[in-house]
Design a protein around this motif. Structure first.
Motif, PDB file in Angstrom:
ATOM      1  N   ALA A   1      61.309  46.543  48.947  1.00 44.95           N
ATOM      2  CA  ALA A   1      61.210  46.308  47.500  1.00 44.95           C
ATOM      3  C   ALA A   1      62.008  47.342  46.711  1.00 44.95           C
ATOM      4  CB  ALA A   1      59.744  46.346  47.070  1.00 44.95           C
TER       5      ALA A   1
ATOM      6  N   GLN B   1      62.388  46.121  43.043  1.00 41.70           N
ATOM      7  CA  GLN B   1      61.321  45.334  42.424  1.00 41.70           C
ATOM      8  C   GLN B   1      60.009  46.098  42.447  1.00 41.70           C
ATOM      9  OE1 GLN B   1      62.293  42.246  45.042  1.00 41.70           O
ATOM     10  NE2 GLN B   1      62.848  40.830  43.408  1.00 41.70           N
TER      11      GLN B   1
ATOM     12  N   LYS C   1      51.919  42.592  42.337  1.00 40.05           N
ATOM     13  CA  LYS C   1      52.603  41.394  42.849  1.00 40.05           C
ATOM     14  C   LYS C   1      51.739  40.660  43.876  1.00 40.05           C
ATOM     15  CE  LYS C   1      56.581  41.674  40.656  1.00 40.05           C
ATOM     16  NZ  LYS C   1      57.702  42.447  41.122  1.00 40.05           N
ATOM     17  N   THR C   2      52.221  39.521  44.367  1.00 36.72           N
ATOM     18  CA  THR C   2      51.457  38.700  45.310  1.00 36.72           C
ATOM     19  C   THR C   2      51.956  38.895  46.737  1.00 36.72           C
ATOM     20  OG1 THR C   2      51.000  37.082  43.598  1.00 36.72           O
ATOM     21  CG2 THR C   2      50.813  36.308  45.875  1.00 36.72           C
TER      22      THR C   2
ATOM     23  N   GLU D   1      54.490  30.737  46.767  1.00 37.81           N
ATOM     24  CA  GLU D   1      53.800  31.609  45.805  1.00 37.81           C
ATOM     25  C   GLU D   1      54.100  33.091  45.946  1.00 37.81           C
ATOM     26  OE1 GLU D   1      51.209  31.204  43.408  1.00 37.81           O
ATOM     27  OE2 GLU D   1      52.063  29.175  43.387  1.00 37.81           O
TER      28      GLU D   1
ATOM     29  N   ASN E   1      55.383  36.926  46.536  1.00 45.17           N
ATOM     30  CA  ASN E   1      56.542  37.786  46.285  1.00 45.17           C
ATOM     31  C   ASN E   1      56.933  38.514  47.568  1.00 45.17           C
ATOM     32  OD1 ASN E   1      54.626  38.309  43.544  1.00 45.17           O
ATOM     33  ND2 ASN E   1      56.699  37.567  43.224  1.00 45.17           N
ATOM     34  N   PHE E   2      55.917  38.782  48.400  1.00 39.93           N
ATOM     35  CA  PHE E   2      56.144  39.439  49.692  1.00 39.93           C
ATOM     36  C   PHE E   2      55.402  38.627  50.735  1.00 39.93           C
ATOM     37  CE2 PHE E   2      56.435  42.619  46.432  1.00 39.93           C
ATOM     38  CZ  PHE E   2      57.598  43.306  46.763  1.00 39.93           C
TER      39      PHE E   2
ATOM     40  N   ARG F   1      60.661  32.333  47.511  1.00 45.79           N
ATOM     41  CA  ARG F   1      61.291  32.649  46.222  1.00 45.79           C
ATOM     42  C   ARG F   1      62.579  33.435  46.456  1.00 45.79           C
ATOM     43  NH1 ARG F   1      57.186  34.356  41.780  1.00 45.79           N
ATOM     44  NH2 ARG F   1      55.513  32.907  42.188  1.00 45.79           N
TER      45      ARG F   1
ATOM     46  N   SER G   1      63.535  35.887  44.966  1.00 49.26           N
ATOM     47  CA  SER G   1      63.248  37.322  44.773  1.00 49.26           C
ATOM     48  C   SER G   1      62.317  37.868  45.865  1.00 49.26           C
ATOM     49  CB  SER G   1      62.589  37.530  43.410  1.00 49.26           C
ATOM     50  OG  SER G   1      61.398  36.749  43.363  1.00 49.26           O
ATOM     51  N   ALA G   2      61.944  37.025  46.842  1.00 50.89           N
ATOM     52  CA  ALA G   2      60.923  37.440  47.819  1.00 50.89           C
ATOM     53  C   ALA G   2      61.494  38.305  48.948  1.00 50.89           C
ATOM     54  CB  ALA G   2      60.249  36.204  48.410  1.00 50.89           C
ATOM     55  N   HIS G   3      60.558  38.996  49.624  1.00 50.63           N
ATOM     56  CA  HIS G   3      60.904  39.825  50.787  1.00 50.63           C
ATOM     57  C   HIS G   3      60.049  39.364  51.967  1.00 50.63           C
ATOM     58  CE1 HIS G   3      62.970  43.122  48.492  1.00 50.63           C
ATOM     59  NE2 HIS G   3      62.356  42.456  47.532  1.00 50.63           N
TER      60      HIS G   3
ATOM     61  N   THR H   1      65.481  37.957  48.810  1.00 51.98           N
ATOM     62  CA  THR H   1      66.144  39.209  48.391  1.00 51.98           C
ATOM     63  C   THR H   1      66.242  40.246  49.499  1.00 51.98           C
ATOM     64  OG1 THR H   1      65.697  38.946  46.059  1.00 51.98           O
ATOM     65  CG2 THR H   1      65.836  41.196  46.828  1.00 51.98           C
TER      66      THR H   1
END
Ligand code: DGY
Length: 323
Positions: free
Chosen positions: A118, A144, A149-150, A205, A207-208, A232, A234-236, A261
């Motif tokens: 991140a 980020q 975050k989720t 859903e 983010n990680f 997403r 932007s996700a990792h 990402t």
């Protein structure tokens, strides 16, 4: 009565090796050079207990050798996908693993990879090591925010739950998980964790996304091109489970083409060989399978194997029996 003969395939922490020497007729591996398939077969012919680890492939071909002396395989590792369990069962062998003792340290490494990915920590360190850093600026290496975050966990066993605790209570993260069965309500309530019906729902859903399922045929390439494309942009993706859970060629495309990402990896398909394309990417953090690598945990893992074989040789059922 003579002591049971025990063969250890790799070097172990000195404290545990000393205990093995005291209790058993033990053959240690001072050189730490991995044993060949033939050496493993020979070990099954000569030892009462074989103590391999997660890098020793104990195949059906090895296990099916005739006139075995071995009765118990005490694996140094919680994962035991290195052992053909069906063949071991068919041969009447007892197999044990080392659960519980590495839960927190492996969850720490997953959290470390999440934070590094991140916050672009590896890129930052490379900048300094390569003497390319010219000083602070408002737009440099913008990563980020993690707090709030989720986090989506695939698999919700001990390690996933330990990570969820750190992420939820430490970083205020919202927890989603995918698991074949519903865990106890007290566990999900404490983490305010929500179970997703499908992996796809979780991938959309989160983010990680952190992987915590066992390796093996059933989970091979669980994360493939199709699923990476659902994540997403932007996700990792974090993998501290087993390398073959992720299709590495698809992940490399995902990282190159911006489907996601970043990624943080501690395990690899075909490790210790790593797809060289990973080495050319800036948005992947790579660790050499460090999940359980702390002094405390490696000693505890050795002691856990010792506890299991000692129970077995005293005629009791070992606590951590998996076959
Ligand atoms: C395990 O135990 O399965 C890890 O991969 C190594 O600690």
């Amino acid at each position: 009565m003579s002591k049971p003969k025990v063969i250890v395939t790799r070097k172990w922490p000195a404290e545990v090796e000393a205990q093995l020497r005291a209790l058993y007729d033990v053959q240690l591996n001072e050189s730490d050079i991995p044993m060949t398939a033939n050496e493993l077969k020979q070990a099954l012919l000569t030892a009462d207990a074989l103590l391999p680890t997660v890098t020793d492939l104990i195949t059906a071909d090895i296990l099916n050798i005739e006139n075995k002396r071995t009765k118990i395989i005490g694996n140094f590792g919680v994962g035991y996908n290195n052992i053909d369990i069906n063949a071991a069962k068919a041969q009447g062998l007892v197999v044990t693993n080392t659960p519980h003792v590495l839960t927190d340290c492996t969850a720490d490494i997953a959290m470390l990879l999440l934070l590094m990915s991140a916050r672009r920590a590896s890129e930052g360190e490379r900048l300094i090591l390569q003497q390319r850093w010219t000083g602070w600026k408002p737009t440099q290496l913008i990563g980020q925010k993690v707090t709030g975050k989720t986090l989506g966990l695939i698999g919700f066993g001990r390690i996933a739950q330990a990570m969820a605790k750190k992420a939820h209570h430490g970083f205020g993260m919202k927890i989603l998980f995918y698991a074949p069965s519903q865990p106890a309500k007290t566990i999900t309530d404490n983490l305010q964790a929500i179970r997703c019906e499908t992996i796809e729902e979780l991938l959309r859903e989160a983010n990680f996304v952190s992987l915590h399922c066992p390796g093996g045929e059933a989970t091979r390439h669980l994360i493939n091109e199709q699923r990476l494309k659902i994540m997403r942009p932007s996700a990792h993706l974090i993998n501290t489970a087993r390398g073959d859970v992720v299709d590495s060629k698809a992940l490399i495309r995902a990282l190159k083409e911006g489907w996601i990402t970043g990624a943080g990896l501690d395990v690899y398909e075909g490790e210790p060989n790593i797809n060289p394309d990973f080495l050319t990417l800036n948005n992947v953090t790579l660790l050499p399978h460090l999940g359980s690598a702390t002094e405390e945990t490696r000693i505890a893992m050795g002691n856990c194997v010792l506890k299991n074989i000692t129970a077995f040789f005293s005629g009791q059922s070992p606590e951590d029996r998996v076959a």
